[in-house]
Design an enzyme around this catalytic site. Structure first.
Site: not given
Ligand code: ZN
Length: 173
Positions: A46, A51, A94-95, A136-137, A140
């Site tokens: 995701g 991000q 998380c990226l 989670h997304e 963000h």
């Molecule tokens: Zn993340």
């Protein structure tokens, strides 16, 4: 399509509240392509637009296990409309917080609504990894990170680690 650089902790952009997308334009379609390519390249399941430094309410996801089964999802202005009382614990990553994983408890099932790239409103229910991922997304988009659910001790530790790493690279102040 192009792979864009990821925004990494402790970059303060990750704390921005992203703006709604008014309508689907060529620019939005291009952003979706770039987000998908960046996500697959990472690789991740995701990615939120912030991000890659774009503060708009857009998310890409794909929880399929192999490249052959790819099922890309692009969510514009997504919101959770219902969440189950039952919880489930998943080890999240998380990226934007590379190589850090920790267990987080969230609702087991959710219903969510979003606009797709055709401009249609879609409502969908999810459980398992997809339910965790969508929560989670969407976090963000509101400047919330999964480390916010951890104890203060764990969060302080990961913040210190990433601040030091950023300093070493002479990157983020
Ligand atoms: Zn993340």
């Amino acid at each position: 399509m192009s792979i864009r650089p990821l925004v990494i902790l402790p970059d303060s952009k990750l704390r921005l509240v992203s703006e709604p997308v008014p309508s689907i334009t060529d620019e939005i379609r291009k952003l979706a392509d770039d987000m998908l390519e960046t996500m697959y390249d990472a690789p991740g399941v995701g990615l939120a637009a912030i991000q890659i430094g774009v503060p708009v309410r857009m998310v890409t996801m794909d929880v399929s296990k192999t490249e052959a089964e790819r099922q890309p999802l692009v969510l514009v202005n997504p919101e959770i409309t219902w969440a189950s009382e039952e919880k489930r614990t998943y080890e999240e990553g998380c990226l934007s917080i590379p190589e850090y994983y920790e267990e987080v408890e969230r609702p087991d099932r959710v219903r969510f609504r979003y606009m797709n790239l055709q401009g249609e409103t879609v409502e969908q229910e999810a459980d398992g990894l997809l339910a965790t991922c969508v929560q989670h997304e969407i976090d963000h988009l509101n400047g919330v990170l999964f480390i916010d659910y951890l104890s203060k001790l764990k969060r302080d530790r990961v913040m210190t680690k990433f601040k030091k790493a950023a300093k070493r690279e002479g990157g983020h102040p």
